[in-house]
Design a protein around this motif. Structure first.
Motif, PDB file in Angstrom:
ATOM      1  N   ASP A   1       0.861  -1.184   0.000  1.00 55.34           N
ATOM      2  CA  ASP A   1       0.000   0.000   0.000  1.00 55.34           C
ATOM      3  C   ASP A   1       0.896   1.232   0.000  1.00 55.34           C
ATOM      4  O   ASP A   1       1.393   1.603   1.042  1.00 55.34           O
ATOM      5  N   PRO A   2       1.172   1.831  -1.179  1.00 55.13           N
ATOM      6  CA  PRO A   2       0.469   1.667  -2.441  1.00 55.13           C
ATOM      7  C   PRO A   2       0.784   0.337  -3.123  1.00 55.13           C
ATOM      8  O   PRO A   2       1.856  -0.227  -2.934  1.00 55.13           O
ATOM      9  N   GLN A   3      -0.202  -0.129  -3.903  1.00 58.11           N
ATOM     10  CA  GLN A   3       0.021  -1.314  -4.704  1.00 58.11           C
ATOM     11  C   GLN A   3       0.907  -0.982  -5.906  1.00 58.11           C
ATOM     12  O   GLN A   3       0.978   0.157  -6.354  1.00 58.11           O
ATOM     13  N   VAL A   4       1.564  -2.014  -6.408  1.00 58.75           N
ATOM     14  CA  VAL A   4       2.304  -1.918  -7.665  1.00 58.75           C
ATOM     15  C   VAL A   4       1.686  -2.936  -8.612  1.00 58.75           C
ATOM     16  O   VAL A   4       1.654  -4.129  -8.311  1.00 58.75           O
ATOM     17  N   ALA A   5       1.171  -2.464  -9.732  1.00 59.94           N
ATOM     18  CA  ALA A   5       0.552  -3.340 -10.724  1.00 59.94           C
ATOM     19  C   ALA A   5       1.223  -3.082 -12.060  1.00 59.94           C
ATOM     20  O   ALA A   5       1.300  -1.934 -12.506  1.00 59.94           O
ATOM     21  N   ALA A   6       1.718  -4.124 -12.690  1.00 57.85           N
ATOM     22  CA  ALA A   6       2.475  -3.948 -13.930  1.00 57.85           C
ATOM     23  C   ALA A   6       2.235  -5.126 -14.856  1.00 57.85           C
ATOM     24  O   ALA A   6       1.889  -6.226 -14.428  1.00 57.85           O
ATOM     25  N   VAL A   7       2.436  -4.875 -16.159  1.00 62.13           N
ATOM     26  CA  VAL A   7       2.324  -5.923 -17.160  1.00 62.13           C
ATOM     27  C   VAL A   7       3.313  -5.621 -18.274  1.00 62.13           C
ATOM     28  O   VAL A   7       3.590  -4.460 -18.577  1.00 62.13           O
ATOM     29  N   GLY A   8       3.848  -6.676 -18.881  1.00 63.24           N
ATOM     30  CA  GLY A   8       4.747  -6.485 -20.008  1.00 63.24           C
ATOM     31  C   GLY A   8       6.105  -5.957 -19.602  1.00 63.24           C
ATOM     32  O   GLY A   8       6.607  -6.230 -18.510  1.00 63.24           O
ATOM     33  N   LEU A   9       6.704  -5.165 -20.475  1.00 67.00           N
ATOM     34  CA  LEU A   9       8.080  -4.719 -20.305  1.00 67.00           C
ATOM     35  C   LEU A   9       8.171  -3.427 -19.505  1.00 67.00           C
ATOM     36  O   LEU A   9       7.333  -2.534 -19.633  1.00 67.00           O
ATOM     37  N   THR A  10       9.217  -3.326 -18.694  1.00 64.52           N
ATOM     38  CA  THR A  10       9.578  -2.045 -18.110  1.00 64.52           C
ATOM     39  C   THR A  10      10.408  -1.263 -19.133  1.00 64.52           C
ATOM     40  O   THR A  10      10.838  -1.807 -20.161  1.00 64.52           O
ATOM     41  N   GLU A  11      10.649   0.006 -18.828  1.00 64.99           N
ATOM     42  CA  GLU A  11      11.468   0.813 -19.731  1.00 64.99           C
ATOM     43  C   GLU A  11      12.854   0.188 -19.897  1.00 64.99           C
ATOM     44  O   GLU A  11      13.375   0.092 -21.022  1.00 64.99           O
ATOM     45  N   ARG A  12      13.475  -0.237 -18.803  1.00 62.81           N
ATOM     46  CA  ARG A  12      14.811  -0.826 -18.881  1.00 62.81           C
ATOM     47  C   ARG A  12      14.809  -2.069 -19.758  1.00 62.81           C
ATOM     48  O   ARG A  12      15.692  -2.246 -20.612  1.00 62.81           O
ATOM     49  N   GLN A  13      13.833  -2.941 -19.578  1.00 57.94           N
ATOM     50  CA  GLN A  13      13.779  -4.172 -20.361  1.00 57.94           C
ATOM     51  C   GLN A  13      13.598  -3.882 -21.846  1.00 57.94           C
ATOM     52  O   GLN A  13      14.224  -4.518 -22.695  1.00 57.94           O
ATOM     53  N   ALA A  14      12.751  -2.907 -22.162  1.00 55.39           N
ATOM     54  CA  ALA A  14      12.521  -2.570 -23.571  1.00 55.39           C
ATOM     55  C   ALA A  14      13.786  -2.005 -24.215  1.00 55.39           C
ATOM     56  O   ALA A  14      14.125  -2.342 -25.351  1.00 55.39           O
ATOM     57  N   ARG A  15      14.506  -1.162 -23.469  1.00 55.94           N
ATOM     58  CA  ARG A  15      15.734  -0.585 -24.023  1.00 55.94           C
ATOM     59  C   ARG A  15      16.811  -1.658 -24.177  1.00 55.94           C
ATOM     60  O   ARG A  15      17.587  -1.637 -25.135  1.00 55.94           O
ATOM     61  N   GLU A  16      16.867  -2.602 -23.245  1.00 59.45           N
ATOM     62  CA  GLU A  16      17.836  -3.684 -23.361  1.00 59.45           C
ATOM     63  C   GLU A  16      17.576  -4.541 -24.590  1.00 59.45           C
ATOM     64  O   GLU A  16      18.499  -5.146 -25.146  1.00 59.45           O
ATOM     65  N   GLN A  17      16.332  -4.595 -25.039  1.00 62.68           N
ATOM     66  CA  GLN A  17      15.989  -5.341 -26.242  1.00 62.68           C
ATOM     67  C   GLN A  17      16.214  -4.527 -27.507  1.00 62.68           C
ATOM     68  O   GLN A  17      15.962  -5.021 -28.617  1.00 62.68           O
ATOM     69  N   GLY A  18      16.669  -3.292 -27.338  1.00 58.76           N
ATOM     70  CA  GLY A  18      16.962  -2.454 -28.489  1.00 58.76           C
ATOM     71  C   GLY A  18      15.745  -1.910 -29.196  1.00 58.76           C
ATOM     72  O   GLY A  18      15.826  -1.523 -30.377  1.00 58.76           O
ATOM     73  N   LEU A  19      14.617  -1.849 -28.518  1.00 56.50           N
ATOM     74  CA  LEU A  19      13.382  -1.374 -29.135  1.00 56.50           C
ATOM     75  C   LEU A  19      13.340   0.146 -29.163  1.00 56.50           C
ATOM     76  O   LEU A  19      13.852   0.817 -28.260  1.00 56.50           O
ATOM     77  N   ASP A  20      12.735   0.689 -30.207  1.00 60.41           N
ATOM     78  CA  ASP A  20      12.527   2.134 -30.320  1.00 60.41           C
ATOM     79  C   ASP A  20      11.250   2.463 -29.563  1.00 60.41           C
ATOM     80  O   ASP A  20      10.139   2.175 -30.030  1.00 60.41           O
ATOM     81  N   ILE A  21      11.391   3.047 -28.379  1.00 63.76           N
ATOM     82  CA  ILE A  21      10.231   3.229 -27.507  1.00 63.76           C
ATOM     83  C   ILE A  21      10.017   4.689 -27.143  1.00 63.76           C
ATOM     84  O   ILE A  21      10.935   5.506 -27.205  1.00 63.76           O
ATOM     85  N   ALA A  22       8.800   4.969 -26.781  1.00 65.79           N
ATOM     86  CA  ALA A  22       8.445   6.219 -26.107  1.00 65.79           C
ATOM     87  C   ALA A  22       7.923   5.836 -24.728  1.00 65.79           C
ATOM     88  O   ALA A  22       7.253   4.805 -24.579  1.00 65.79           O
ATOM     89  N   VAL A  23       8.246   6.630 -23.732  1.00 73.24           N
ATOM     90  CA  VAL A  23       7.795   6.371 -22.367  1.00 73.24           C
ATOM     91  C   VAL A  23       6.994   7.576 -21.892  1.00 73.24           C
ATOM     92  O   VAL A  23       7.486   8.707 -21.937  1.00 73.24           O
ATOM     93  N   VAL A  24       5.764   7.333 -21.479  1.00 70.57           N
ATOM     94  CA  VAL A  24       4.933   8.419 -20.947  1.00 70.57           C
ATOM     95  C   VAL A  24       4.599   8.098 -19.497  1.00 70.57           C
ATOM     96  O   VAL A  24       4.270   6.966 -19.153  1.00 70.57           O
ATOM     97  N   GLU A  25       4.714   9.099 -18.659  1.00 73.55           N
ATOM     98  CA  GLU A  25       4.399   8.964 -17.234  1.00 73.55           C
ATOM     99  C   GLU A  25       3.429  10.058 -16.836  1.00 73.55           C
ATOM    100  O   GLU A  25       3.443  11.154 -17.400  1.00 73.55           O
TER     101      GLU A  25
END
Length: 475
Positions: free
Chosen positions: A363-387
């Motif tokens: 509390d607060p909860q953490v709920a997530a699915v799929g890739l984090t920003e770090r994981q996506a960048r490690e895979q070399g993907l062209d990403i945008a991150v919005v927060e």
């Protein structure tokens, strides 16, 4: 029924391990017209039912409900007391059925699944030994879960620390509790025992919840400290001793000694394969990590591994998902039906690679699915991150005063789809399935824009995140 060589078999499918994954594998095989037996040496229902998911969340919920009330004027005045610890423990006991599995056994019987009590061991291909009796099957499924690992700390094993089993089934609340480990289980138990009255110290080698977005661990760490938890990150114990009075002493690298009545170690798990007899068949333990998406163990045409034992995703819901795929795939193979084993096919656990949902019930909860920003960048993907600040959404401000939280989308620029999502805040687990659908379904962002969130709900964060992407991101 006959095996691959044409010999008579006792069952079409034998599943070793009657946790949620094993139950699902057997159930899906039976629903497809096969016969199935399930082998269990402990309680039918497995770790999740008796020592993990259910009792841990029951221990957490009462304290979180009280905290939620205290965030609202009017309710705050009515929530001035403390938790009734005995009532919390009794409610926990109800969710475990008092550590009796008669209800689960009755379900197996109603589902047409034969229960074999005892330790299952592979003695030959398609052969499982249970006690003095050997049973044959056309396919065997390993669903034996995982077991905790003790880190190599001097004196730790001799001090008889709690594992998660002891923490979730404890009959008393220790005045002081030291938790070694900053992962999901250690974090959740820190919240639970703090709410029940323990003075809690958490020792984490790295940052809290290190596999998630960095701000997730930071917000959860802040919440623990606000509750009086002594949180020490970047800390590794050098030695542990339990004195004759039962008090545990934990010596840190700098010579500091911390004391508590109990010590909980939650630093990782490994596949539960001891005594399974894999060596009898020349199958390396590492082969279980290399199952294909139908969960078939490489080098065999009859052995499957589902759930924690294959190390793909140590989550009950993913284990059940894998088991459904495996049970259906086994049925297709044994009956000669078409096998849909391609990406996103009915007999493939594709989501393990791209769309694994996970929740930390802090509390607060953490709920997530799929890739984090770090994981996506490690895979070399062209990403945008919005927060976006979750507390700025009208539904969140109505949910509680001073609502604090944050949300992130990781977006694949090339395909314009969501690769990952993270939400941190009170009750955000209820936002997660929408994100899971977006990730698993690879919903185009221009279509997702037309999924209008109801007002005033916390789900309005989806609109704000998409606005940030379409109007604030350089495209």
């Amino acid at each position: 029924m006959r095996d691959a060589a044409g010999n008579a078999a006792d069952f079409d499918v034998i599943v070793i391990g009657a946790g949620p994954a094993g139950e699902n594998a057997a159930d899906y095989a039976v629903k497809a017209g096969l016969s199935a037996a399930i082998v269990e040496s402990e309680l039918v229902g497995g770790e999740c039912s008796y020592w993990a998911c259910m009792p841990s969340k029951a221990l957490l919920r009462s304290g979180q409900a009280l905290d939620a009330a205290r965030r609202l004027p009017g309710a705050r005045q009515a929530a001035a007391g403390t938790l009734d610890v005995a009532a919390v423990l009794a409610r926990r006991d109800a969710f475990t059925s008092g550590w009796k599995d008669s209800g689960q056994v009755a379900w197996l019987d109603s589902a047409g699944i034969t229960l074999l009590r005892g330790h299952g061991r592979l003695t030959a291909p398609r052969t499982v030994q249970v006690g003095a009796q050997a049973y044959t099957a056309r396919a065997v499924v390993l669903a034996t879960g995982s077991v905790p690992v003790l880190p190599p700390i001097d004196g730790l094993a001799e001090a008889e620390p709690w594992g998660t089993r002891e923490a979730t089934s404890a009959r008393r609340v220790p005045p002081r509790l030291i938790v070694i480990g900053g992962g999901v289980a250690g974090t959740e138990m820190a919240f639970a025992y703090c709410s029940l009255g323990s003075r809690v110290t958490v020792l984490a080698r790295g940052r809290l919840l290190g596999n998630e977005e960095p701000y997730a661990g930071e917000l959860v760490a802040q919440a623990l400290r606000e509750r009086g938890v002594d949180l020490r990150t970047g800390t590794t114990p050098a030695r542990v001793d339990r004195g004759p009075d039962g008090v545990v002493g934990v010596q840190l690298a700098d010579g500091t000694v911390l004391q508590a009545e109990e010590l909980l170690v939650s630093t990782g798990r490994k596949p539960g394969i001891d005594g399974l007899g894999l060596e009898n068949l020349g199958i390396a333990a590492t082969a279980l990590r290399e199952v294909d998406d139908t969960l078939l163990v490489p080098g065999t045409d009859w052995l499957y591994a589902v759930g924690d034992v294959n190390s793909r995703a140590l989550l009950t819901h993913q284990g059940k998902y894998q088991a459904r795929a495996a049970g259906a795939a086994i049925a297709a193979r044994l009956t000669g039906r078409p096998l849909a084993a391609g990406p996103w096919g009915a007999h493939a656990a594709t989501a393990d690679h791209a769309a694994v949902p996970r929740v930390v019930f802090s509390d607060p909860q953490v709920a997530a699915v799929g890739l984090t920003e770090r994981q996506a960048r490690e895979q070399g993907l062209d990403i945008a991150v919005v927060e976006h600040d979750l507390g700025s959404v009208a539904g969140a401000s109505l949910h509680s005063d001073g609502y604090a939280g944050r949300a992130t989308l990781v977006i694949d620029r090339d395909r314009a789809v969501v690769l990952g999502a993270t939400f941190v805040g009170q009750d955000v687990s209820e936002l997660l399935h929408a994100a899971t659908v977006a990730v698993a379904g690879q919903v185009p962002l221009d279509r997702l824009w037309h999924a209008v969130p109801a007002y005033p709900t916390i789900s309005e964060i989806w609109l704000r995140l998409l606005e940030d992407y379409f109007y604030l991101q350089p495209l």
